[in-house]
Write an enzyme that holds these catalytic residues in place. Structure first.
Site, PDB file in Angstrom:
ATOM      1  N   ARG A 202      44.623  83.068  96.804  1.00  0.00           N
ATOM      2  CA  ARG A 202      43.377  83.769  96.490  1.00  0.00           C
ATOM      3  C   ARG A 202      43.422  85.234  96.904  1.00  0.00           C
ATOM      4  O   ARG A 202      42.501  85.998  96.584  1.00  0.00           O
ATOM      5  CB  ARG A 202      42.201  83.096  97.201  1.00  0.00           C
ATOM      6  CG  ARG A 202      42.095  81.613  96.995  1.00  0.00           C
ATOM      7  CD  ARG A 202      41.813  81.313  95.556  1.00  0.00           C
ATOM      8  NE  ARG A 202      40.624  81.976  95.097  1.00  0.00           N
ATOM      9  CZ  ARG A 202      39.555  81.359  94.629  1.00  0.00           C
ATOM     10  NH1 ARG A 202      39.528  80.066  94.578  1.00  0.00           N
ATOM     11  NH2 ARG A 202      38.530  82.027  94.191  1.00  0.00           N
TER      12      ARG A 202
ATOM     13  N   GLU B 106      53.817  89.805  84.465  1.00  0.00           N
ATOM     14  CA  GLU B 106      53.031  89.518  85.665  1.00  0.00           C
ATOM     15  C   GLU B 106      53.903  89.032  86.826  1.00  0.00           C
ATOM     16  O   GLU B 106      53.629  89.344  87.973  1.00  0.00           O
ATOM     17  CB  GLU B 106      51.934  88.563  85.235  1.00  0.00           C
ATOM     18  CG  GLU B 106      51.552  87.398  86.022  1.00  0.00           C
ATOM     19  CD  GLU B 106      50.386  86.641  85.364  1.00  0.00           C
ATOM     20  OE1 GLU B 106      49.292  86.747  85.882  1.00  0.00           O
ATOM     21  OE2 GLU B 106      50.592  85.941  84.352  1.00  0.00           O
TER      22      GLU B 106
HETATM   23  C1  F6R Z   1      47.684  85.050  83.721  1.00  0.00           C
HETATM   24  C2  F6R Z   1      46.445  84.691  84.325  1.00  0.00           C
HETATM   25  C3  F6R Z   1      45.229  85.550  84.140  1.00  0.00           C
HETATM   26  C4  F6R Z   1      44.022  84.644  83.904  1.00  0.00           C
HETATM   27  C5  F6R Z   1      42.739  85.459  83.852  1.00  0.00           C
HETATM   28  C6  F6R Z   1      41.523  84.582  83.606  1.00  0.00           C
HETATM   29  O1  F6R Z   1      48.685  84.128  83.994  1.00  0.00           O
HETATM   30  O2  F6R Z   1      46.392  83.682  84.969  1.00  0.00           O
HETATM   31  O3  F6R Z   1      45.372  86.484  83.122  1.00  0.00           O
HETATM   32  O4  F6R Z   1      44.221  83.951  82.702  1.00  0.00           O
HETATM   33  O5  F6R Z   1      42.564  86.151  85.052  1.00  0.00           O
HETATM   34  O6  F6R Z   1      41.344  83.639  84.608  1.00  0.00           O
HETATM   35  P1  F6R Z   1      40.433  82.378  84.378  1.00  0.00           P
HETATM   36  O7  F6R Z   1      41.064  81.528  83.337  1.00  0.00           O
HETATM   37  O8  F6R Z   1      40.362  81.704  85.712  1.00  0.00           O
HETATM   38  O9  F6R Z   1      39.089  82.890  83.937  1.00  0.00           O
END
Ligand code: F6R
Length: 617
Positions: A27, A496
């Protein structure tokens, strides 16, 4: 984004807090800290760097049976020891950890400085410690509530105070806060991941709620302002703890070197879970009860608008293409982070779809709220049960991907695609999609978990390609129509975690500019499904090859690459129904990104500058 833990009970707090912080490190991992309340008052240890560094540097006798801890992803001020949480007041008797953002922190800092308070960090959180300390109310609860009444913004907080050595006070507004009930001990965390090793009996605070946590229980309440002088009253709420069904081992990487690897390999089983009970083979349709829409209402939908961020947005683009193709309803996806800033038109006969693994992404949540404020109907495709977006939407589809810990999302994205496919079939079948087409797609969906396993079974072969690609500073990922969001997601995953510059482009657009960058040093990963565009795609690849650009082609067996066969590397994925191809084309790109990052020696689960769940704007 940032993690909170807390403990109160009969054991020494520090080792338990460190263990909890380790579980929450995804986190935020730029700094970490602990405060324990022991016989000699509050002791704080905090520093920039990882949780293990904090543990290594902890004094031997860091004793106390009450404590709070935090792992940080910097927002206000850089990652320094001083900016790490917990923050304390000048007397050192109050300690606070905080997730979220205090929007009026600058004004509060000025006010405190004018009152003679010496602020020692750049953070918004520090003001909370001073505000709690300066309150003259009788109880820690009232002091905390008075402090929070001054604050605009979002928070999950935990507070300890040397004058109230039997309790932790916690509060939530827009940032999760969970209480875990043990035997003569209690835990606090911002995420289940930190709790499940100790207890699966938990209570989730609601927004606006506070709680007092003592060694033998907790009580919850809402805050009411009772006069213009900022005094507050507390009204008890009846929040109870309940059992969560969760396998604690889902938060362990087990024999894998990283959570990303574990989560990639879990995909076949998790894909089965999202499809289970939702495919109607007889009528060739999806069966998505949670949508809260009957056939008549589904038919009345004139447009579909999908909102998500990052990879969820790219899968949203795949979903929009599926819906247009199968249901013939205009559909598009937009970055949720941009949506509300253009005063969007919300239409009554549009189905809005918010897509999010965490259900906490603030940009997506704010987009949901904008839609609802203007009277729109919005459903969620969400993984985390009971998360903020899941609670706010009018209906939805849970993704059943299980906990996803790695910052780079894999299994949740696959399940987003499958959920979109089921939605598209269901929307199609109340319109013109024939029963035979419906059955064809349902059979295709049923085959996907096994086909994903087939691709993942070729990890070694893909690893070899990845190691070669990792040698390039710059790469292109290209695709067209169905293949373009696949290319975007492939580039996203690659950049990333490998920190290579990977740029996604429509294959058709290369010649309008970026072809100038193609050279023997710039490899291209091309998405070339065996569909109606295959010949045009292959022709464009010749343009890349003619400029000396090395090619890796993700395609289907039988696609004839002509004389490129001699120089291009090909990765064949199993054939699905054409509409479903994007997900099988995506899987090898995850493996490429993972092995590229691994060969470069990067910390796969904790890529620099990033954190799981972006709960700040
Ligand atoms: C890439 C990744 C991020 C998330 C984005 C949305 O691997 O994990 O681009 O897809 O931050 O996150 P959520 O799906 O939790 O809203």
């Amino acid at each position: 984004m940032c993690g909170i833990v807390g403990y109160i009970g009969g054991q020494q707090a520090a080792p338990l807090l460190l263990e909890g912080l380790t579980r929450l490190e995804h986190r935020g991992y730029d700094s970490a800290g602990l405060a324990v309340l022991g016989p000699s008052g509050v002791r704080v240890a905090k520093q920039a760097g990882r949780v293990r560094d904090l543990g290594d540097g902890l004094p031997k006798r860091f004793t106390g049976k009450i404590g709070i801890g935090h792992t940080r992803w910097a927002t206000h001020g850089p990652a320094t020891d001083a900016n790490a949480h917990p923050h304390t007041d000048e007397s050192g008797r109050v300690a606070v950890v905080h997730n979220g953002i205090i929007d009026n922190a600058a004004a509060l800092r000025l006010e405190l400085a004018d009152a003679g308070v010496e602020l020692v960090s750049d953070t918004d959180t520090e003001v909370l410690a001073h505000l709690v300390a300066r309150s003259t109310a009788d109880t820690l609860e009232a002091r905390t509530a008075e402090a929070l009444a001054r604050v605009e913004g979002t928070y999950g907080i935990a507070v300890t105070h040397a004058d109230f050595p039997d309790r932790i006070v916690v509060a939530r507004n827009g940032s999760p806060l969970i209480i875990g009930v043990g035997k003569n001990e209690m835990h606090v965390a911002s995420d289940l991941a930190a709790l499940v090793r100790y207890t699966t009996t938990v209570a989730h605070l609601a927004d606006g709620e506070m709680a007092t946590v003592t060694a033998d229980g907790f009580s919850t309440y809402l805050v009411r302002t009772i006069d213009g002088a900022g005094h507050v009253g507390l009204a008890a709420t009846d929040r109870r703890a309940s059992e969560v069904e969760i396998d604690p081992s889902s938060y362990d990487a087990g024999e894998h070197d990283s959570f990303m690897h574990k989560e990639m390999l879990e995909q076949p089983a998790r894909a089965e879970a999202v499809l289970r009970g939702r495919l109607d083979e007889k009528f060739g349709t999806g069966h998505l009860g949670g949508l809260n829409l009957d056939a008549r209402e589904l038919r009345a939908i004139k447009r579909v608008k999908i909102l998500g961020c990052g990879s969820a947005y790219y899968v949203g683009q795949m979903g929009a293409a599926l819906i247009e193709e199968l249901a013939r309803i205009p559909a598009d996806a937009e970055a949720a982070s941009e949506f509300r800033y253009r005063n969007p038109i919300i239409e009554p006969d549009t189905l809005y779809v918010a897509v999010s693994q965490s259900g906490e992404t603030i940009d997506t949540l704010l987009a949901v709220q904008e839609i609802q404020r203007k009277g729109g109907f919005v459903i969620g495709l969400v993984n985390v049960v009971g998360s903020a977006i899941a609670r706010e939407v009018d209906g939805g589809i849970y993704l059943h991907a299980g906990p996803e810990v790695a910052v780079a999302s894999t299994k949740a994205l696959t399940n987003m695609f499958l959920a979109f496919a089921m939605l598209a079939v269901q929307l199609g079948r109340v319109r013109d999609l024939s029963i035979s087409d419906g059955r064809r797609l349902i059979a295709g969906l049923n085959a996907i978990p096994g086909q994903v396993a087939e691709v993942l079974g070729r990890e070694e072969e893909l690893a070899e390609v990845a190691r070669e690609l990792a040698g390039a500073e710059n790469l292109f990922f290209v695709g067209r129509v169905r293949g373009f969001p696949v290319a975007r997601e492939g580039a996203q995953k690659f950049k990333e975690i490998s920190y290579r510059h990977a740029e996604a482009y429509q294959t058709s657009e290369l010649k309008h500019g970026p072809l100038a960058l193609i050279s023997p040093e710039v490899p291209t990963v091309a998405i070339v499904p065996d569909d109606e565009l295959v010949e045009r795609n292959v022709a464009a690849l010749h343009e890349i090859a003619a400029r000396g650009g090395p090619l890796t082609v993700v395609t289907h067996a039988g696609v004839d690459l002509g004389d490129l066969e001699r120089t291009a590397r090909r990765i064949d994925v199993p054939r699905s129904e054409r509409e479903l191809d994007p997900i099988l084309l995506t899987i090898p790109l995850q493996v490429l990104a993972y092995h590229a990052a691994l060969s470069l020696g990067h910390d796969i689960d904790k890529p620099r500058n990033l954190a799981k769940s972006v709960t700040v704007e």
